[in-house]
Design a protein around this motif. Structure first.
Motif, PDB file in Angstrom:
ATOM      1  N   LYS A  69       3.477  28.340  -9.895  1.00 44.05           N
ATOM      2  CA  LYS A  69       2.382  28.256 -10.859  1.00 44.05           C
ATOM      3  C   LYS A  69       2.869  27.633 -12.168  1.00 44.05           C
ATOM      4  N   PRO A  70       3.124  26.322 -12.164  1.00 46.65           N
ATOM      5  CA  PRO A  70       3.563  25.674 -13.400  1.00 46.65           C
ATOM      6  C   PRO A  70       2.453  25.666 -14.438  1.00 46.65           C
ATOM      7  N   GLN A  71       2.830  25.905 -15.685  1.00 45.07           N
ATOM      8  CA  GLN A  71       1.863  25.857 -16.789  1.00 45.07           C
ATOM      9  C   GLN A  71       2.520  25.117 -17.943  1.00 45.07           C
ATOM     10  N   GLY A  72       1.949  23.975 -18.291  1.00 41.39           N
ATOM     11  CA  GLY A  72       2.539  23.191 -19.363  1.00 41.39           C
ATOM     12  C   GLY A  72       3.911  22.682 -18.955  1.00 41.39           C
ATOM     13  N   GLY A  73       4.768  22.434 -19.934  1.00 39.39           N
ATOM     14  CA  GLY A  73       6.120  21.988 -19.641  1.00 39.39           C
ATOM     15  C   GLY A  73       6.943  23.131 -19.060  1.00 39.39           C
ATOM     16  N   THR A  74       7.504  22.901 -17.885  1.00 38.38           N
ATOM     17  CA  THR A  74       8.308  23.925 -17.219  1.00 38.38           C
ATOM     18  C   THR A  74       9.783  23.590 -17.358  1.00 38.38           C
ATOM     19  N   ARG A  75      10.594  24.622 -17.652  1.00 29.68           N
ATOM     20  CA  ARG A  75      12.046  24.457 -17.788  1.00 29.68           C
ATOM     21  C   ARG A  75      12.741  25.433 -16.852  1.00 29.68           C
ATOM     22  N   LEU A  76      13.896  25.026 -16.338  1.00 32.07           N
ATOM     23  CA  LEU A  76      14.602  25.817 -15.337  1.00 32.07           C
ATOM     24  C   LEU A  76      16.106  25.744 -15.576  1.00 32.07           C
ATOM     25  N   TRP A  77      16.781  26.879 -15.376  1.00 32.99           N
ATOM     26  CA  TRP A  77      18.237  26.956 -15.533  1.00 32.99           C
ATOM     27  C   TRP A  77      18.836  27.654 -14.321  1.00 32.99           C
ATOM     28  N   LEU A  78      19.834  27.039 -13.690  1.00 28.18           N
ATOM     29  CA  LEU A  78      20.516  27.634 -12.547  1.00 28.18           C
ATOM     30  C   LEU A  78      22.003  27.770 -12.861  1.00 28.18           C
ATOM     31  N   PRO A  79      22.597  28.950 -12.608  1.00 28.78           N
ATOM     32  CA  PRO A  79      24.042  29.075 -12.831  1.00 28.78           C
ATOM     33  C   PRO A  79      24.819  28.263 -11.810  1.00 28.78           C
ATOM     34  N   ILE A  80      25.904  27.656 -12.275  1.00 28.95           N
ATOM     35  CA  ILE A  80      26.809  26.881 -11.432  1.00 28.95           C
ATOM     36  C   ILE A  80      28.179  27.543 -11.490  1.00 28.95           C
ATOM     37  N   PRO A  81      28.870  27.700 -10.364  1.00 28.73           N
ATOM     38  CA  PRO A  81      30.209  28.291 -10.406  1.00 28.73           C
ATOM     39  C   PRO A  81      31.133  27.519 -11.355  1.00 28.73           C
TER      40      PRO A  81
END
Length: 383
Positions: A69-81
């Motif tokens: 359910k994206p709303q407006g600008g969507t931002r995402l962060w994923l941890p990397i080893p």
């Protein structure tokens, strides 16, 4: 502070796919033992739990996120080893997405992450991240002395308080009382480890891995929690009596080779497999692995009955083995506290081992993967 992880350059493969390469390492293999009857009680023979280092395993860990359910600008962060050590090598990572993605490093905490921005009109934002790591069992050789000590500045950093790990007040008084009579750092660490196992407990109803608010835990005498609570309390108590300590945030990637159901993960579906451990720096020994929270997990969840003593034959080998080591069916993301997510409009994170995302409506709930859609899986790569 001196870095505990190493960053690697990012190489471009295509507009939507990039790879960064880290120092390589050797690879581990371990054989799973036959299934064991988990209903064993104190009347049965003691189970084996004795991880021995020396053989490496290679895993590819893939995280797939779809924003339903994206709303407006969507931002995402994923941890990397981002941990490179005697027990883990963080190698290359690659990703694909219909957003604009880049690798980010938090130079303050050492955390590494994939940051993705999606256009406001993107109806189905997604990202897939694959990281390759190598890991091995860990066991402290107490007879071996470390010739070169960590520098004083680094050790001081790992005794400092954080937002969730104060080292004064009730934390300090609890740690002092728990270590009364101890003469060495090893004795203090053992007494604090035993204090956690004896006085705290695994609470399965806690969401995710817990919050790690150790001051509130002690003030309310609510000592139930999960790994981010119990190991955080261990780390905070260690710091309060001057022992450098840190949480290590990561993910179980494979079943336990010793038949403990609760000490491994289903490689095909690692939803809920996040797990943090702890390290303490002991004079003459260097950084030593610890995990009292997993002792509590075995006591509470490995058998149908809640085991109340670490002397139980099912628990005793785990209690012994996790003071100074752990099994290499687990990978570390980072050792970061108080993480500020780049471009985030929300608060900083106490720790970073779950995917995080924000829409115009605010930050999504990382502890609800059925609502915030993500899947994690691992594949072991033959040597």
């Amino acid at each position: 502070m001196a870095p505990v992880t190493s960053a690697a350059p990012v190489a471009s493969c295509a507009a939507s796919r990039r790879t960064f390469i880290k120092n390589s390492a050797v690879a581990l293999a371990s054989t799973a033992l036959p299934a064991i009857n988990f209903a064993q009680t104190a009347s049965t023979a003691e189970r084996q739990f004795s991880p021995i280092p020396g053989t490496w395993r290679t895993f590819e860990v893939t995280t797939r996120v779809d924003i339903a359910k994206p709303q407006g600008g969507t931002r995402l962060w994923l941890p990397i080893p981002s941990v490179n050590s005697d027990w883990q090598k963080s190698l290359e990572s690659s990703y694909s997405s219909n957003g604009t993605a880049r690798i980010e490093d938090d130079n303050t905490t050492g955390a590494r992450m994939l940051y993705v921005e999606f256009a406001e009109n993107e109806a189905k934002p997604y990202v897939e991240l694959t990281s390759r790591i190598q890991t091995q069992n860990r066991k402290q050789d107490w007879a071996r002395k470390v010739a070169v000590a960590e520098d004083a500045t680094t050790l001081k950093y790992w005794t400092q308080p954080t937002a969730l790990l104060p080292t004064d007040g009730i934390v300090r008084s609890t740690a002092v009382e728990a270590t009364r009579g101890a003469k060495t750092d090893v004795e203090k660490a053992q007494m604090l480890f035993d204090w956690i196992v004896t006085n705290t407990y695994r609470e399965p109803k806690v969401r995710g891995c817990g919050e790690g608010d150790i001051k509130t835990m002690l003030e309310t005498n609510n000592l139930g929690g999960k790994c981010a609570d119990l190991n955080a309390l261990f780390v905070g108590l260690c710091r309060a009596v001057g022992i450098p300590a840190r949480d290590v945030y990561g993910l179980r990637v494979a079943p336990s080779a010793f038949g403990y159901r609760e000490l491994g993960g289903n490689s095909a579906s690692l939803k809920g497999a996040q797990h943090c451990r702890a390290e303490v720096y002991l004079k003459g020994q260097g950084w030593v692995g610890m995990d009292p929270a997993d002792v509590a997990k075995v006591m509470r969840q490995e058998s149908p009955e809640w085991i109340k003593t670490a002397k139980n034959p099912l628990v005793a080998p785990v209690n012994k083995g996790l003071f100074g080591g752990w099994e290499g069916n687990w990978m570390a993301y980072n050792v970061a506290h108080d993480v500020v997510l780049p471009q985030s409009k929300g608060p900083k994170l106490g720790f970073f081992m779950y995917p995080a995302a924000e829409t115009a409506a605010g930050r999504l709930d990382s502890y609800a993967p059925d609502d915030f859609k993500y899947q994690i899986s691992a594949k072991e790569i033959a040597a």
